[in-house]
Design an enzyme around this catalytic site. Structure first.
Site, PDB file in Angstrom:
ATOM      1  N   LYS A   1     -17.404  19.602  63.736  1.00 50.73           N
ATOM      2  CA  LYS A   1     -16.102  19.918  64.307  1.00 50.73           C
ATOM      3  C   LYS A   1     -15.077  18.961  63.715  1.00 50.73           C
ATOM      4  O   LYS A   1     -15.174  17.748  63.893  1.00 50.73           O
ATOM      5  CB  LYS A   1     -16.163  19.769  65.825  1.00 50.73           C
ATOM      6  CG  LYS A   1     -14.825  20.037  66.498  1.00 50.73           C
ATOM      7  CD  LYS A   1     -14.946  20.064  67.996  1.00 50.73           C
ATOM      8  CE  LYS A   1     -13.579  20.198  68.654  1.00 50.73           C
ATOM      9  NZ  LYS A   1     -13.674  20.212  70.107  1.00 50.73           N
TER      10      LYS A   1
ATOM     11  N   LYS B   1     -16.557  24.404  62.895  1.00 49.65           N
ATOM     12  CA  LYS B   1     -15.275  24.688  63.539  1.00 49.65           C
ATOM     13  C   LYS B   1     -14.210  23.751  62.997  1.00 49.65           C
ATOM     14  O   LYS B   1     -14.463  22.558  62.917  1.00 49.65           O
ATOM     15  CB  LYS B   1     -15.452  24.466  65.042  1.00 49.65           C
ATOM     16  CG  LYS B   1     -14.183  24.554  65.848  1.00 49.65           C
ATOM     17  CD  LYS B   1     -14.422  24.081  67.243  1.00 49.65           C
ATOM     18  CE  LYS B   1     -13.087  24.079  67.959  1.00 49.65           C
ATOM     19  NZ  LYS B   1     -13.133  23.433  69.223  1.00 49.65           N
TER      20      LYS B   1
HETATM   21  C1  PBG Z   1     -12.550  20.828  73.562  1.00 51.94           C
HETATM   22  C2  PBG Z   1     -12.374  21.993  72.653  1.00 51.94           C
HETATM   23  C3  PBG Z   1     -11.309  22.285  71.790  1.00 51.94           C
HETATM   24  C4  PBG Z   1     -11.586  23.536  71.244  1.00 51.94           C
HETATM   25  C5  PBG Z   1     -12.815  23.938  71.747  1.00 51.94           C
HETATM   26  N1  PBG Z   1     -13.297  22.975  72.596  1.00 51.94           N
HETATM   27  C6  PBG Z   1     -10.052  21.550  71.515  1.00 51.94           C
HETATM   28  C7  PBG Z   1     -10.071  20.210  70.916  1.00 51.94           C
HETATM   29  O1  PBG Z   1     -11.101  19.695  70.476  1.00 51.94           O
HETATM   30  O2  PBG Z   1      -8.990  19.625  70.923  1.00 51.94           O
HETATM   31  C8  PBG Z   1     -10.710  24.294  70.295  1.00 51.94           C
HETATM   32  C9  PBG Z   1     -10.817  25.775  70.380  1.00 51.94           C
HETATM   33  C10 PBG Z   1      -9.697  26.517  69.747  1.00 51.94           C
HETATM   34  O3  PBG Z   1      -8.747  25.948  69.162  1.00 51.94           O
HETATM   35  O4  PBG Z   1      -9.736  27.747  69.820  1.00 51.94           O
HETATM   36  N2  PBG Z   1     -13.060  19.702  72.958  1.00 51.94           N
HETATM   37 ZN    ZN Z   2     -12.824  17.848  74.191  1.00 52.33          ZN
END
Ligand code: PBG
Ligand code: ZN
Length: 327
Positions: free
Chosen positions: A198, A251
């Protein structure tokens, strides 16, 4: 010039032939629809930057999922949005008795049983008053102090009946901590889909608006990955595999297809891509202006995910694609 033996255009002449030889195919069973769950009843509020996506209370969520199931969407990913007052420095509302996600899980599993795969995001950022995914100590994220809280949250979801818990926090060692907590409590069969790879990304903008989860101070660069790094993705995913991840994820999706291909090559586990909020909103914004063909653009993106090696596609466009029969 009539001695060309290889003419790739031969297989592009008609759509019947093109379909016959297509390498990357989409299957309706590979899609996951995300949902934002809020406390209360009778609530269904549009999220401005994400047309067609809403904040919903559990009762309305159940109706939405029933309609989606009719369309053929058999997997959901749940995000909880607590009341502002419930937020605390350690994010304890994520696993308290009245947490909204466990309530949503029980309602969905009670109504749809095995016909629906319920996956849940496991992260503290929507539940911490500072908006970080981990606990903050002396201005820094305390990795190891965060792990028991993530484990408690995952366990609360497993107890409510989640099929798959999906940690998105990017703390080191969280898959192992969650696996151990689940196993110790008799949930050896609850699967873990790890947000293994991520990246710290500007593509999460609309989501953070929707989830009220933007960090009050600083950013997420001390725990989410640096967009400049490719090899590190294999390291991250490898750790998660060793700690017991059942499904891996990359992601965001679109800007990271090289990484998707690497993870596909390196590990046999099922691989998910998260077609995130910013990717969705960009398409929506351009389509609203008539600048792009929405359906064609979305299918092109999804085929790219498949070409790169994704098995599972998590996308806010799922419902529209199914309802309008894009696939
Ligand atoms: C929480 C989380 C996020 C997303 C999924 N889980 C946001 C982040 O890490 O700030 C993003 C999902 C999206 O943008 O569709 N940690
Ligand atoms: Zn988070």
């Amino acid at each position: 010039m009539h001695d060309l033996t290889s003419r790739p255009r031969r297989l592009r002449t008609t759509s019947a032939i093109r379909d016959l030889v297509a390498e990357a195919r989409l299957d309706r069973r590979m899609f996951v629809q995300p949902h934002f769950v809020v406390p209360g009843a009778g609530i269904s509020e549009p999220i401005e930057a994400m047309p067609g996506i809403e904040h919903q209370s559990v009762d309305r969520l159940v109706e939405t999922v029933a309609a989606d199931l009719e369309l053929g969407i058999r997997a959901v990913l749940l995000f909880g949005i607590p009341e502002e007052e419930a937020k605390a420095s350690d994010g304890r509302a994520a696993y308290s008795g009245d947490a909204v996600v466990p309530a949503a899980i029980s309602a969905l599993k009670g109504r749809f049983g095995e016909g629906l795969a319920v996956m849940t995001d496991v992260c503290l950022c929507a539940y911490t008053d500072h908006g970080h995914c981990g606990l903050v100590r002396n201005g820094r994220i305390d990795n190891d102090a965060t792990l028991p809280h993530l484990a408690r949250m995952a366990l609360a979801h497993a107890r409510a009946g989640a099929d798959v818990v999906a940690p998105s926090d990017m703390m080191d060692g969280r898959i192992g901590a969650i696996r151990e907590a689940l196993d110790d409590d008799g949930f050896a069969e609850t699967a873990i889909m790890s947000y293994s790879v991520k990246y710290a990304s500007a593509y999460y903008g609309p989501f953070r608006e929707a989830a009220h989860s933007a960090p009050a101070q600083g950013d997420r660069r001390s725990y989410q990955m640096d967009a400049r790094n490719r090899r590190e993705a294999v390291l991250e995913a490898g750790l998660d595999v060793d700690e017991g991840a059942d499904i891996l994820m990359v992601k965001p999706a679109l800007a990271y297809l090289d990484v998707v291909a690497d993870i596909r090559e390196s590990f046999p586990q099922p691989l998910a891509v998260y077609n995130v909020s910013g990717e969705f909103s960009m398409v929506k914004a351009a389509a609203a202006r008539g600048w792009v063909d929405e359906r064609a653009l979305v299918l092109e993106n999804w085929h790219a995910f498949r070409r790169a090696g994704a098995d599972i596609i998590i996308t806010y466009h799922a419902r529209q694609a199914f309802a309008e029969d894009w696939l």
